[in-house]
Design a protein around this motif. Structure first.
Motif, mmCIF file in Angstrom:
data_model
loop_
_atom_site.group_PDB
_atom_site.id
_atom_site.type_symbol
_atom_site.label_atom_id
_atom_site.label_comp_id
_atom_site.label_asym_id
_atom_site.label_seq_id
_atom_site.Cartn_x
_atom_site.Cartn_y
_atom_site.Cartn_z
ATOM 1 N N SER A 21 -27.674 -5.149 -12.773
ATOM 2 C CA SER A 21 -27.306 -4.556 -14.052
ATOM 3 C C SER A 21 -27.551 -3.692 -15.291
ATOM 4 N N ASN A 22 -27.015 -3.131 -16.147
ATOM 5 C CA ASN A 22 -27.067 -2.328 -16.972
ATOM 6 C C ASN A 22 -26.048 -2.180 -18.470
ATOM 7 N N THR A 23 -26.913 -2.280 -19.340
ATOM 8 C CA THR A 23 -26.088 -2.663 -20.575
ATOM 9 C C THR A 23 -26.100 -1.447 -21.117
ATOM 10 N N SER A 24 -25.251 -0.653 -21.927
ATOM 11 C CA SER A 24 -25.815 0.619 -22.828
ATOM 12 C C SER A 24 -24.550 -0.280 -24.195
ATOM 13 N N VAL A 25 -24.906 0.053 -25.508
ATOM 14 C CA VAL A 25 -24.093 -0.567 -26.584
ATOM 15 C C VAL A 25 -24.253 0.750 -27.838
ATOM 16 N N THR A 26 -23.471 1.266 -28.473
ATOM 17 C CA THR A 26 -23.303 1.840 -29.055
ATOM 18 C C THR A 26 -22.374 1.527 -29.626
ATOM 19 N N ARG A 27 -23.268 1.413 -31.910
ATOM 20 C CA ARG A 27 -22.721 0.873 -32.946
ATOM 21 C C ARG A 27 -22.858 1.751 -33.669
ATOM 22 N N VAL A 28 -22.099 2.517 -34.586
ATOM 23 C CA VAL A 28 -21.920 3.164 -35.747
ATOM 24 C C VAL A 28 -21.374 2.310 -36.623
ATOM 25 N N SER A 29 -21.913 2.875 -37.773
ATOM 26 C CA SER A 29 -22.043 1.895 -39.013
ATOM 27 C C SER A 29 -22.059 2.697 -40.532
ATOM 28 N N ALA A 30 -21.209 2.506 -41.406
ATOM 29 C CA ALA A 30 -20.369 3.238 -42.932
ATOM 30 C C ALA A 30 -20.630 2.410 -43.937
ATOM 31 N N ASN A 31 -21.335 2.226 -44.715
ATOM 32 C CA ASN A 31 -21.297 1.227 -45.729
ATOM 33 C C ASN A 31 -22.100 -0.788 -45.793
ATOM 34 N N GLY A 32 -22.407 -0.704 -44.172
ATOM 35 C CA GLY A 32 -22.563 -1.649 -43.880
ATOM 36 C C GLY A 32 -21.151 -2.281 -43.362
ATOM 37 N N VAL A 33 -20.014 -1.078 -42.728
ATOM 38 C CA VAL A 33 -19.198 -1.759 -42.565
ATOM 39 C C VAL A 33 -19.278 -0.996 -40.680
ATOM 40 N N ASP A 34 -18.778 -1.550 -39.347
ATOM 41 C CA ASP A 34 -18.843 -1.272 -38.211
ATOM 42 C C ASP A 34 -17.958 -0.373 -38.765
ATOM 43 N N THR A 35 -17.928 0.632 -37.483
ATOM 44 C CA THR A 35 -16.865 2.526 -37.616
ATOM 45 C C THR A 35 -16.719 1.933 -35.679
ATOM 46 N N LEU A 36 -17.838 2.069 -35.414
ATOM 47 C CA LEU A 36 -17.775 1.684 -33.907
ATOM 48 C C LEU A 36 -18.447 1.112 -33.291
ATOM 49 N N TYR A 37 -17.939 -0.124 -32.586
ATOM 50 C CA TYR A 37 -19.233 -1.132 -31.946
ATOM 51 C C TYR A 37 -18.479 -1.174 -30.301
ATOM 52 N N SER A 38 -18.614 -0.262 -29.553
ATOM 53 C CA SER A 38 -18.609 -0.584 -27.878
ATOM 54 C C SER A 38 -20.212 -1.314 -27.391
ATOM 55 N N ARG A 39 -19.914 -1.442 -25.721
ATOM 56 C CA ARG A 39 -20.686 -2.231 -25.285
ATOM 57 C C ARG A 39 -20.185 -1.667 -23.665
ATOM 58 N N THR A 40 -20.919 -1.220 -22.700
ATOM 59 C CA THR A 40 -20.306 -1.039 -21.607
ATOM 60 C C THR A 40 -21.920 -1.635 -20.937
ATOM 61 N N THR A 41 -21.474 -2.241 -19.944
ATOM 62 C CA THR A 41 -22.658 -2.861 -19.010
ATOM 63 C C THR A 41 -21.772 -2.381 -17.454
ATOM 64 N N VAL A 42 -23.014 -2.110 -16.638
ATOM 65 C CA VAL A 42 -22.288 -2.459 -15.004
ATOM 66 C C VAL A 42 -23.119 -3.738 -14.192
ATOM 67 N N VAL A 43 -22.461 -4.548 -13.765
ATOM 68 C CA VAL A 43 -23.004 -5.265 -12.904
ATOM 69 C C VAL A 43 -22.412 -5.329 -11.491
ATOM 70 N N ASP A 44 -23.607 -4.953 -10.778
ATOM 71 C CA ASP A 44 -22.845 -4.911 -9.174
ATOM 72 C C ASP A 44 -22.001 -3.946 -8.567
ATOM 73 N N GLY A 45 -21.931 -2.419 -9.696
ATOM 74 C CA GLY A 45 -21.368 -1.063 -9.447
ATOM 75 C C GLY A 45 -19.894 -1.929 -10.287
ATOM 76 N N VAL A 46 -19.276 -2.146 -10.818
ATOM 77 C CA VAL A 46 -18.535 -2.463 -11.648
ATOM 78 C C VAL A 46 -19.137 -2.314 -13.434
ATOM 79 N N ALA A 47 -18.139 -0.978 -13.636
ATOM 80 C CA ALA A 47 -18.850 -0.901 -15.318
ATOM 81 C C ALA A 47 -17.485 -2.050 -16.377
#
Length: 114
Positions: A21-47
């Motif tokens: 498995s492999n996990t990638s997180v993208t998190r962007v916030s402005a003034n303490g509020v998430d404008t983007l919060y995404s998680r991508t996980t790849v487990v045994d070839g399925v993203a």
């Protein structure tokens, strides 16, 4: 003699059960509020692309060829381009090993900044 053989068999069994498995997180916030919060996980070839939060209501993804990098122009077109609504996950099998990705709260034609 049986104990070492049994222990070795158990170790082999446990190793066979472990998933890659492999996990990638993208998190962007402005003034303490998430404008983007995404998680991508790849487990045994399925993203799995999970949109946790986005100010637009969707996380927009570009999936790139493994030869490309998100921070530079690439001659290869994106492998996939799609959006996932907040609170939803999209599963995608069959992507090439080492694919790159970028996530944004808005639709983009490329990852890098102009």
């Amino acid at each position: 003699m049986r104990t070492p053989a049994l222990a070795a068999a158990c170790l082999l069994f446990l190793a066979a059960c472990q998933q890659s498995s492999n996990t990638s997180v993208t998190r962007v916030s402005a003034n303490g509020v998430d404008t983007l919060y995404s998680r991508t996980t790849v487990v045994d070839g399925v993203a799995r692309f999970e949109c946790i939060a986005s100010r637009s209501g969707q996380c927009h993804y570009l999936v790139l060829d493994p030869r490309c990098t998100p921070d530079a122009a690439c001659a290869q077109p994106p492998l996939q381009q799609f959006a996932v609504a907040v609170g939803q996950t999209r599963a995608m099998p069959g992507l090439p090993a080492g694919f790159k990705q970028c996530a944004s709260d808005i639709h983009k034609e490329r990852c890098h900044r102009d």
